[in-house]
Write a protein that holds these residues in place. Structure first.
Motif, short mmCIF file in Angstrom:
data_model
loop_
_atom_site.label_atom_id
_atom_site.label_comp_id
_atom_site.label_asym_id
_atom_site.label_seq_id
_atom_site.Cartn_x
_atom_site.Cartn_y
_atom_site.Cartn_z
N ASN A 6 42.44 35.00 48.62
CA ASN A 6 42.60 33.95 47.58
C ASN A 6 42.76 34.95 46.28
O ASN A 6 43.51 34.39 45.26
CB ASN A 6 41.88 32.88 47.74
N ASP B 178 34.56 43.09 43.85
CA ASP B 178 35.68 43.12 43.10
C ASP B 178 36.70 43.63 44.00
O ASP B 178 36.51 44.44 44.61
CB ASP B 178 35.73 43.94 41.79
N VAL B 179 37.83 42.90 44.22
CA VAL B 179 38.80 43.38 45.43
C VAL B 179 39.39 44.45 44.97
O VAL B 179 40.11 45.16 45.89
CB VAL B 179 39.87 42.23 45.64
N ARG C 167 29.34 32.84 37.33
CA ARG C 167 30.03 31.79 37.74
C ARG C 167 29.85 31.76 39.39
O ARG C 167 29.99 30.71 40.20
CB ARG C 167 31.63 32.37 37.59
N GLY D 4 52.31 25.62 44.11
CA GLY D 4 53.30 25.43 42.76
C GLY D 4 52.32 25.79 41.57
O GLY D 4 51.25 26.62 41.64
N ILE E 9 49.51 24.80 39.55
CA ILE E 9 48.19 24.24 39.82
C ILE E 9 47.08 24.09 38.59
O ILE E 9 46.98 25.24 37.76
CB ILE E 9 47.57 24.96 41.10
N ARG F 265 33.74 38.37 40.68
CA ARG F 265 33.32 39.45 39.87
C ARG F 265 32.10 38.90 39.13
O ARG F 265 31.11 39.53 38.86
CB ARG F 265 34.21 40.23 39.04
N ASP F 266 32.26 37.79 38.46
CA ASP F 266 31.19 37.18 37.39
C ASP F 266 29.98 36.67 38.17
O ASP F 266 30.17 35.67 38.82
CB ASP F 266 32.10 36.16 36.63
N ILE G 282 41.19 27.34 43.23
CA ILE G 282 41.59 26.99 44.61
C ILE G 282 40.52 27.58 45.69
O ILE G 282 40.37 27.01 46.57
CB ILE G 282 43.10 27.63 44.71
N LYS H 240 53.54 38.45 44.93
CA LYS H 240 53.23 37.40 45.63
C LYS H 240 54.42 37.54 46.84
O LYS H 240 53.93 37.10 47.77
CB LYS H 240 53.68 36.06 44.78
N THR I 146 44.23 25.01 37.43
CA THR I 146 42.78 25.55 37.68
C THR I 146 42.58 26.41 36.41
O THR I 146 43.31 26.48 35.39
CB THR I 146 42.94 26.56 38.73
N ASN J 115 47.05 33.79 50.02
CA ASN J 115 47.46 32.94 48.92
C ASN J 115 48.74 33.78 48.15
O ASN J 115 48.57 34.76 47.22
CB ASN J 115 46.15 32.87 47.94
N SER K 86 34.81 31.44 43.46
CA SER K 86 33.96 30.87 42.55
C SER K 86 34.67 30.11 41.56
O SER K 86 34.06 29.45 40.72
CB SER K 86 33.34 31.89 41.85
N SER K 87 35.83 29.80 41.87
CA SER K 87 36.83 29.01 40.82
C SER K 87 38.02 28.39 41.63
O SER K 87 38.26 28.92 42.76
CB SER K 87 37.04 29.67 39.52
N ARG L 266 45.41 28.74 34.71
CA ARG L 266 46.12 28.35 33.83
C ARG L 266 45.91 28.31 32.33
O ARG L 266 46.60 28.58 31.60
CB ARG L 266 46.58 26.89 34.24
#
Ligand SMILES: NC(=O)c1ccc[n+]([C@@H]2O[C@H](COP(=O)([O-])OP(=O)(O)OC[C@H]3O[C@@H](n4cnc5c(N)ncnc54)[C@H](OP(=O)(O)O)[C@@H]3O)[C@@H](O)[C@H]2O)c1
Length: 249
Positions: free
Chosen positions: A86, A59-60, A41, A180, A182, A37-38, A17, A153, A184, A134, A14-15, A187
């Motif tokens: 992701n 929700d994962v 969004r 790297g 990004i 979750r939202d 990447i 990661k 979004t 990801n 939903s956002s 950030r």
């Protein structure tokens, strides 16, 4: 690169990447389910993506939500050709002040969530399917305040190798994408950072990245599209680093 007739699932679609990847998949012919979750969004992302998108509030971190996601995709799509794991969280921590709650807050999304959502997606996949995880450029370097984030990661990056080995008999490929820095919504953080701190952090990054700028979600989506498509058919267990040279030079 065509995804004509293919079905895809993107967690955290939903956002940022995830959303840019959903747009790329749909533009190349796929039907795409996105999660987040939202609810608001998700609804906004669904409206942007149009009729070839399916939205699932999930929700994962929750095994019940993962099962609901799996059942919804099974009901609506029948099977899955592509899964992009992701959804992720990112915050910095110092080991001295890290408690169990903080540890779980990061690991439950970034590793447990990836692990069990892949497990669920696999029940819907056939030979020829592609899984993209990801990871992050951070899995390769030692930077200040990233002991949890980088470890989560690195675990995800490792999973691309081990699951590719395990899934070889089923002819399902697993690869990692490592973005790297990004530009979004992630950030902007949880709101804890002031605009001044965010600006200073951005300027530090721009000075350190060989290409002199942050990447865009669309630049990552193009690489994800490649890993999702048959154009990457000879790649498995690999990592595609798309970072403006940050971790390389
Ligand atoms: N941006 C970067 O610089 C960067 C660099 C390297 C790697 N990455 C990785 O790229 C991935 C996407 O990040 P992004 O920058 O695109 O962030 P973003 O714009 O904040 O998007 C994150 C997405 O994940 C969803 N999400 C978060 N927690 C979730 C959960 N528990 N269950 C389900 N969905 C959840 C969010 O929706 P809700 O909040 O509504 O759930 C949203 O759709 C993450 O794994 C991140 O670690 C990002």
């Amino acid at each position: 690169m065509t995804l004509k007739g293919k079905t895809a699932l993107i967690t955290g679609g939903s956002s940022g990447i995830g959303l840019a990847s959903a747009q790329a998949f749909i533009a190349h012919g796929a039907r795409v389910a996105i999660t987040g979750r939202d609810a608001d969004r998700l609804a906004r992302a669904g409206a942007l993506l149009g009729p070839n998108a399916l939205t699932i509030q999930s929700d994962v971190r929750s095994m019940a939500d993962i099962e609901n996601m799996r059942e919804t995709v099974a009901r609506e799509f029948g099977h899955l050709d592509i899964f992009f794991a992701n959804a992720g969280a990112g915050f910095s921590n110092a080991i001295a002040t890290t408690d169990e709650a903080k540890y779980n807050a990061l690991m439950d999304v970034n590793f447990k969530g990836v692990y069990f959502s892949v497990q669920a997606a696999l029940t819907l996949m056939q030979p020829g399917a592609s899984i993209i995880l990801n990871s992050s450029w951070l899995n390769e370097v030692g930077t200040l305040g990233t002991s949890l984030l980088s470890a989560s990661k690195a675990a995800v990056r490792s999973l691309a190798r081990t699951l590719s080995a395990e899934l070889l008999p089923r002819k399902i490929r697993v690869n990692a994408i490592s973005p790297g820095a990004i530009d979004t919504p992630m950030r902007k953080g949880s709101g804890a950072s002031s605009p001044e701190k965010l600006k200073a952090s951005r300027e530090r990054l721009e000075a350190a990245i060989p290409l002199g700028r942050l990447g865009t979600a669309e630049e990552i989506a193009e690489a994800v599209l490649f890993l999702a498509s048959d154009s990457s058919r000879y790649m498995l267990g690999a990592e595609l680093v798309v970072d403006g040279g940050f971790a390389q030079i």
